[in-house]
Design an enzyme around this catalytic site. Structure first.
Site, mmCIF file in Angstrom:
data_model
loop_
_atom_site.group_PDB
_atom_site.id
_atom_site.type_symbol
_atom_site.label_atom_id
_atom_site.label_comp_id
_atom_site.label_asym_id
_atom_site.label_seq_id
_atom_site.Cartn_x
_atom_site.Cartn_y
_atom_site.Cartn_z
ATOM 1 N N LYS A 80 -0.118 -13.151 -42.571
ATOM 2 C CA LYS A 80 1.427 -13.299 -42.543
ATOM 3 C C LYS A 80 1.877 -14.543 -43.136
ATOM 4 C CE LYS A 80 5.487 -12.426 -39.412
ATOM 5 N NZ LYS A 80 5.854 -12.426 -38.113
ATOM 6 N N SER A 155 9.028 -8.726 -37.222
ATOM 7 C CA SER A 155 8.962 -9.018 -38.468
ATOM 8 C C SER A 155 7.676 -8.965 -39.279
ATOM 9 C CB SER A 155 9.372 -10.658 -38.423
ATOM 10 O OG SER A 155 8.299 -11.231 -37.812
ATOM 11 N N SER A 179 6.917 -9.197 -32.819
ATOM 12 C CA SER A 179 6.345 -9.149 -34.173
ATOM 13 C C SER A 179 5.125 -8.659 -34.649
ATOM 14 C CB SER A 179 6.978 -10.113 -35.086
ATOM 15 O OG SER A 179 8.477 -10.439 -34.960
HETATM 16 N N1 GLN Z 1 12.487 -8.774 -33.487
HETATM 17 C C1 GLN Z 1 12.652 -10.186 -32.910
HETATM 18 C C2 GLN Z 1 13.512 -10.885 -33.603
HETATM 19 O O1 GLN Z 1 14.053 -10.479 -34.391
HETATM 20 C C3 GLN Z 1 11.112 -10.624 -32.821
HETATM 21 C C4 GLN Z 1 10.642 -11.343 -34.096
HETATM 22 C C5 GLN Z 1 9.453 -12.154 -33.717
HETATM 23 O O2 GLN Z 1 8.890 -11.697 -32.995
HETATM 24 N N2 GLN Z 1 9.035 -12.966 -34.819
HETATM 25 O O3 GLN Z 1 13.642 -12.082 -33.353
#
Ligand code: GLN
Length: 507
Positions: A80, A155, A179
């Site tokens: 990532k 994400s 994410s």
């Molecule tokens: N979807 C969650 C957010 O927008 C989690 C994001 C993540 O785990 N990086 O914060």
């Protein structure tokens, strides 16, 4: 299609050990696949064909002399784009870091290289890991290989889509509120968020330090365990890293494969399911629980009453930490610098303002504003302070639940993959995707998502989440591997079938 790409990482490692193939052959097969389908999927922000092949050649040469560095030596991996990679661009999906090439490797990346895993490239993500759909990437969205009009989760949608579309056998994701697990759920892949502190955060560009955790993204539970072993363990460069041996995750995955869970107490969390969950998601979850019963597990119903406040607490704590972390993107030290138009000899502050205005996307700005507000004097106690108290209550809910059960289970995400654009203008609807994953981040406990089948109403993947007490990551792998084995017996093979997927990708 080259059949090498359809094999699991552990299978590929066995084939390498038996001398049936080489790391160069494997790596080239994945690079070819990326060239064939990533124009459609857009899982990668940067592909490093040259670097990956050089690492693969090294691995083959070493293997020939008997120098094998790890169980996955020679098996390629995607990373990532939030993890620093020496010599390779690292953008965090943001314009503000466009063109930045880190001078050092994140510990996770260093361990991958030392273990002999060629790095195929960097995967797409929501800007600074803020989002649940990868649509907040400044470089355009990633698409779900099951249906290109749908989101791959976020994400870490890039890592999940790369693995789901057979462009990589393994990937690294990061999980601050879901994410790794939510993209896993909606793409039919396995995703693990280890115990907080279990994998070093050194070189992981921080969104929210007290919540961020890197972890494996794979097609099988065993592969996730093998990858976890390589990147996990104490790191003196991260003060929150746990100074203890990595839990016996691979052994647990092997023991789970037998499908025997006799004596295990599995807690179904009342607050994570039912109303608000898509009918087909709930159905596949309930069926999976039945399978665990057949495997010998004892099911108990547990209640975690404070979980209903988890989302609200998360969306105060996370933006607060993010607003302070993102202050470092000040046009002076990294990446982008924009000079304000029509201003002669602009001040540092004016340059900073113009750069941040041009360099950050809407979601990042929204969270910086939210976080700055929640931390401001006069509001700190009412918002940030309250949220921290709720966080403690959630940890206590977990403690009580783990007195009644060895692991807790729930659907990973309330719905299957939604359509691109569907929730982009409605932040709250987007945030609700993480309703089942966020409690684990707030409490620091580990969680795994494993495919539970396709929802009958839309034929899209459903994720089954397993949660365990801190440092008991091994339990996730035992349960995950057992469920995977039993489900694949029903399906007659893995959920991810390249022939079916290829009706969507590479049309
Ligand atoms: N979807 C969650 C957010 O927008 C989690 C994001 C993540 O785990 N990086 O914060």
């Amino acid at each position: 299609m080259n059949t090498l790409i359809t094999r699991s990482a552990s299978d590929l490692a066995t084939a390498l050990g038996a001398g049936e193939t080489t790391s160069v052959e494997i790596t080239q097969a994945f690079l070819d696949r990326i060239a064939a389908v990533d124009a459609d999927v857009h899982a990668f922000l940067h592909v490093d064909a040259e670097g990956a092949l050089a690492a693969a050649r090294d691995s083959d040469e070493r293997r020939a002399t008997g120098d094998i560095r790890s169980r996955l030596d020679g098996v390629p991996v995607a990373v990532k784009d939030v993890l620093a990679t020496e010599g390779l661009p690292t953008t965090c999906g943001s314009k503000i870091l466009e063109g930045w090439i880190p001078p050092y490797d994140a510990t996770v990346v260093r361990r991958l290289r030392q273990a002999g895993l060629p790095i195929l490239g960097k995967t797409n993500m929501d800007e600074f890991a803020m989002g649940s759909s990868t649509e907040h990437s400044a470089y355009g969205p990633t698409r779900n290989p099951w249906d290109l009009d749908r989101i791959p989760g976020g994400s870490g949608g890039g890592s999940a889509a790369a693995v789901a579309a057979f462009m990589a056998p393994l990937a690294i994701g990061t999980d601050t509120g879901g994410s790794i697990r939510q993209p896993g759920a909606v793409t039919g892949t396995v995703g693990v968020k280890p115990t907080y502190g279990g994998i070093s955060r050194y070189g992981l560009v921080a969104m929210a330090n007290s919540l961020d955790q890197a972890g494996p993204v794979t097609r099988t539970v065993l592969d996730a365990a093998l990858l976890h072993e390589i990147v996990g363990g104490h790191d003196p460069l991260d003060s929150t890293s746990i100074d203890q041996p990595v839990p016996l995750v691979a052994e647990s995955a092997y023991s789970g494969v037998t499908g025997d869970l006799a004596g295990l107490r599995v807690g179904v969390v009342a607050e994570l399911g039912g109303e608000g969950y898509q009918a087909g998601v709930q159905q596949r979850f309930d069926e999976a629980v039945e399978l665990l019963v057949k495997a010998g597990a004892e099911i108990v119903q547990v209640s975690c009453p404070n979980f209903v406040h988890a989302l609200a607490a998360y969306y105060l704590i996370m933006p607060s930490e993010a607003s302070s972390n993102l202050a470092r993107f000040d046009a002076m030290r990294y990446g982008l610098r924009v000079l304000p138009e029509g201003v002669e000899a602009p001040s540092a502050e004016e340059v900073m303002r113009a750069t941040r205005d041009a360099g950050f996307g809407d979601e990042v700005k929204r969270r910086i504003i939210l976080g700055t507000y929640a931390l401001s004097s006069g509001y700190y106690d009412a918002y940030y302070g309250q949220a921290q108290k709720v966080r403690t209550l959630i940890s206590r809910d977990f403690e009580r639940a783990f007195e009644q059960a060895d692991v807790l289970v729930s659907p990973t995400a309330p719905t299957t993959a939604f359509r691109l654009g569907e929730k982009l203008d409605d932040p709250l609807a987007m945030y609700l995707n993480d309703i089942a994953t966020i409690p684990a981040n707030l409490a620091g406990v580990p969680g795994l998502s494993v495919p539970a089948g396709l929802a009958p109403e839309d034929d899209l993947p459903v994720g089954f989440q397993v949660l365990a007490p801190a440092l008991a990551d091994d339990r996730l792998y035992r349960v995950g591997a057992a469920l995977e084995t039993l489900l694949e017996q029903q399906w007659g093979g893995p959920l991810l079938d390249p022939d079916k997927l290829d009706k969507a990708v590479a049309r």
